[in-house]
Design an enzyme around this catalytic site. Sequence first.
Site, PDB file in Angstrom:
ATOM      1  N   TYR A 229      -4.034  46.026  70.288  1.00 28.90           N
ATOM      2  CA  TYR A 229      -4.288  46.228  68.855  1.00 28.90           C
ATOM      3  C   TYR A 229      -5.786  46.146  68.527  1.00 28.90           C
ATOM      4  O   TYR A 229      -6.391  47.101  68.075  1.00 28.90           O
ATOM      5  CB  TYR A 229      -3.538  45.174  68.015  1.00 28.90           C
ATOM      6  N   SER A 230      -6.378  44.955  68.725  1.00 34.62           N
ATOM      7  CA  SER A 230      -7.735  44.706  68.236  1.00 34.62           C
ATOM      8  C   SER A 230      -8.784  45.540  68.949  1.00 34.62           C
ATOM      9  O   SER A 230      -8.640  45.876  70.130  1.00 34.62           O
ATOM     10  CB  SER A 230      -8.085  43.226  68.402  1.00 34.62           C
TER      11      SER A 230
ATOM     12  N   GLU B 281       9.367  38.036  65.979  1.00 33.98           N
ATOM     13  CA  GLU B 281       8.085  37.373  66.121  1.00 33.98           C
ATOM     14  C   GLU B 281       7.975  36.232  65.107  1.00 33.98           C
ATOM     15  O   GLU B 281       7.460  35.173  65.424  1.00 33.98           O
ATOM     16  CB  GLU B 281       6.978  38.398  65.888  1.00 33.98           C
TER      17      GLU B 281
ATOM     18  N   THR C 161      -4.926  36.212  60.703  1.00 32.05           N
ATOM     19  CA  THR C 161      -5.682  35.003  60.356  1.00 32.05           C
ATOM     20  C   THR C 161      -5.068  34.342  59.128  1.00 32.05           C
ATOM     21  O   THR C 161      -4.357  34.970  58.352  1.00 32.05           O
ATOM     22  CB  THR C 161      -7.151  35.322  60.005  1.00 32.05           C
ATOM     23  N   ASN C 162      -5.373  33.067  58.972  1.00 30.92           N
ATOM     24  CA  ASN C 162      -4.796  32.356  57.827  1.00 30.92           C
ATOM     25  C   ASN C 162      -5.276  32.932  56.494  1.00 30.92           C
ATOM     26  O   ASN C 162      -4.567  32.855  55.503  1.00 30.92           O
ATOM     27  CB  ASN C 162      -5.114  30.861  57.939  1.00 30.92           C
TER      28      ASN C 162
END
Lengths: 396, 343
Positions: free
Chosen positions: A133-134, A249, A379-380
Site C-alpha cells: 500500500y504505502s 481485520e 494513524t490515530n
Amino acid sequence: MTALPEYALPEAARKFRAEVRAWLAEHWNAERRAAHEALPATHRLWDPEFSRELGAQGWIALSWPEKFGGQARSPMEQWVFAEEMRRVGAPLRYHGVASGVVAGSLMAFGTPEQQEHWLPLIREGRVSFCLGYSEPGSGSDLASLRTRAERNGEGWRINGQKIWTTFADEAEYIWLAARTDASASKPHAGISMFIVPMNADGLSLQPSMAMYGKTFCNEFFDNVEVADEALIGGVNNGWNVITGALADERISLGAFVIDAQLLFERIMAYITTAPAHGVPLAQDPVVRDRIAALAAEIEMARQLSRNAIRQIELGQPGVVEAAMSKCYTAELMERLAQTAADLLGSTALLSKDSQGAILSGSVEYALRESVMLVIGGGTNEIQRTLVAQRGLGLPR
Amino acid sequence: MNSTMTHLDEDERTLLIDSLRQLLQRNADGEPKDTWRQLTELGLTQLARPSGAGGLREATLALQELGRVSSTAPLIGAVLANLVAEEGGALAPLLERLDAGDAGVAFAFAEFDGEANAGKVTLDGNKLSGCLRFVEGLPAVTDLLVPLAGALAWVNIEAVGAQVTATPILATEPLHELVFDGAEVVTVALAPDTLNDLLTLAQFCATARALGAARCALEEVIEYAKTRTQFGQPIGRFQAIQHKLVNCFTSLEAIRLSSFHAAEQFDLGNPQWRFFATATSAFASQALRQVALEAHHTFGAIGYSEEHGMPSHFRRIHSDALKHGGVRHAREALATRLLGARL
C-alpha cells in the site's frame, strides 16, 4: 490477584476457547514456544509450518463462509481465537495478510477462477503475502499513490515504489495497490489491486529495519509484467476492494487489547515479587496509584474492544467503534510501557538477552512497538477524524 | 445475591428510562419532595432490591437521567438501602415508606466515607450523637442510614429533631451538616464486607450520575460545534475541535459500557462486579471531569455564562466524581485488589 478478571462468554465462544487452548497446548507447547522466542526479532511470528498446522485445523478460514471451505464462526469466536493466539505469542504472520486482507477481497471481488486458485492455498496456510500500500509520498493519504500499472497486451506492466513493508523479504506475493487511471476525476477512482509474485523480474527489494525489530522494506517495480489474472476486483475498482473487506481485520485488530492486559499482568507479577530496594514496590503508594490507574484504563480498553465486536455481531459495520478501540488501546500500550519504565527504571530497558534483564525485555520491546500501534493500521489522527465525521456527525 | 430479582428485558428497560426522562422534564421546576414521590411511582425504589423488579443496570441508567438534569433526588440512598434492608427485617418499615413515596433516604458514611471530613458519630445503646457532613438530598431525604463499626443505624431526621445546617458547595444544591445529640435510632448488624460493598456502590452510583451529566454536556457541545460559525465555517470542522470531542466521546463510551457491565455482573451475582465497578469509578473520576473541561473549552464564553446549561453540568460532574474519596480512594481500592493491602 495479579490477573484481571475474565469476562463471561456466550456458550459457543466458551467452548471454542477451551478447544483452542487444548489445541495450542499440544501444537504450541512450551518447548516449541521457547525455541520460537529464542529466534532473533526479525524471524519471530513468521512460521510457515505453524500456519499449515492451523490450516489443517481449518482455523485460517475460521471466519469464512462455508461455501469457501470456512467455518463461518461468529465474530465473538473470532475474537476469542485472536485473543488465545496472542496470549501464547503464536506466530500468525506467515498467513496473516493472506487471511486478514487478501482472502476477504477475493471472496467479495475475485472471479470464480481466482477464488478457486487462491482460496485453498490461503486456507491451508500454503501462501504468504506482504502488503503493498504505502509509498514514499502516500501514507495516510493512500489514494494519492503513484505506482502505476499500464496495459501491456493482455497483461499489465508495473512501475513504481512501495515502502515500509513488513516481511517483504519472506513473503511470496505482494498485495499491490497501483494506479491504472491517472486521469480519473477523483484519485480514489483510478486505483486497481494486483497480486504480484515477489520473485517477478524487475521487482527488487531494499531491506531496512523498523524500530520494533521487523524488516521495513522498499520494493522497486521496474517494468514488472503480470498477466491479467493478477488483477483482482476489476479495473479501477481498487478503492472498493481495499475498503470493502475490513471486518476480519477489525476483529483481529481489536484483540490486541489482550497484549496490553498480558504485559500489565506480567508487570504486576514482577511488582509483587521484586526484591525490595527500600520500600517494596507493591507497598509504594506511587506505584499503587499508577498501577491502579492503568488497570482501570485496561478495563476501559477491554470494554471498547468488546463493543466493537458486539456491533459486528449485531450486523452493524462497527467502523466507528473499532476506530475508537484502536486509538484508545494503542495509546494505552504507549502509556503502559512508559509507566512501566517510570516504575522499574533503566533495568526495564535491558534487552531480552542482557544479563539482569527483567520481564524478558518485554517493557523495552513494548516501548518500541507501541509507537507502531499508534501510527500503523491507519494513524490515530486518521481514526479520530473518522470517528468525528462518521460517529459524531461533525462536518467534513 | 439477587437470586430472586426480576430482571427487566431491553424493552422494559427502555420504557422505564423514557418514562423517567419525561417525568424529569415535566418536573424541571418542581418541588424536590413532590418530584421524588413521582419517581417512586415508577418503581425506582425497588431497583437492585433482591426481591424487587429491575436491577443495578436500571439503577445506573436512571441515575444517568438524574445526572442529565442535575437532580439529587435520593435514588442512590434507595439503591444502597436495598442492599442491606432484608425483607421483614428491622428496616422493612423504611422500605415500605420509600416505596409509598413517603420517605427519601441517604447514606451518611461519616468516618468510613473515604472523604476525610465527613463527620463522626457515636452510638450509646440506641442513641446516636455526633456530626454527619456532606449529606445530600434534603428536603426529599427524610431518613438517614449511618454505618458504624459492625452496625447500621437508621434515623428519622424529622422525628429526632437534628440540628441541620446548609453547607453550600460546588454542586447546584447545598449539602447539609447534621448534628445529633442522643437521637433515637434503630440498628441492624452490618458486616465489614457489606460496608465495603456499600462504599463501592455509593461511589459507583455517583459515577453514573456524573456520567449522565457528562453525556448531556457532550451531546450539547457537539450540536453547538455543528452550528457555531467562526472564520467562515462551523467550528466542528476544525480538527482541533473534532479530535478533542472524539477523545471525550471515547471516554464516555468506555465509562457507559463499563458501568453497564459492572451493574450487569452485580445483577447476575458475579462477585467480580466489585472489580468492574471500582475500575469504572477509578477511571471515570478523572475522565468525566476532563470531559467537562473540554466541553467548556469548546463552548467558549457562551457556555461560561450561568444562564447556560454547562455550569450545571460542570458542577454536577465535579461534585459526583469527587465523592467518597474520588479517584484516590478508588485507585487504592483497586490496588488492594491487585497488589494486596497496604501494610
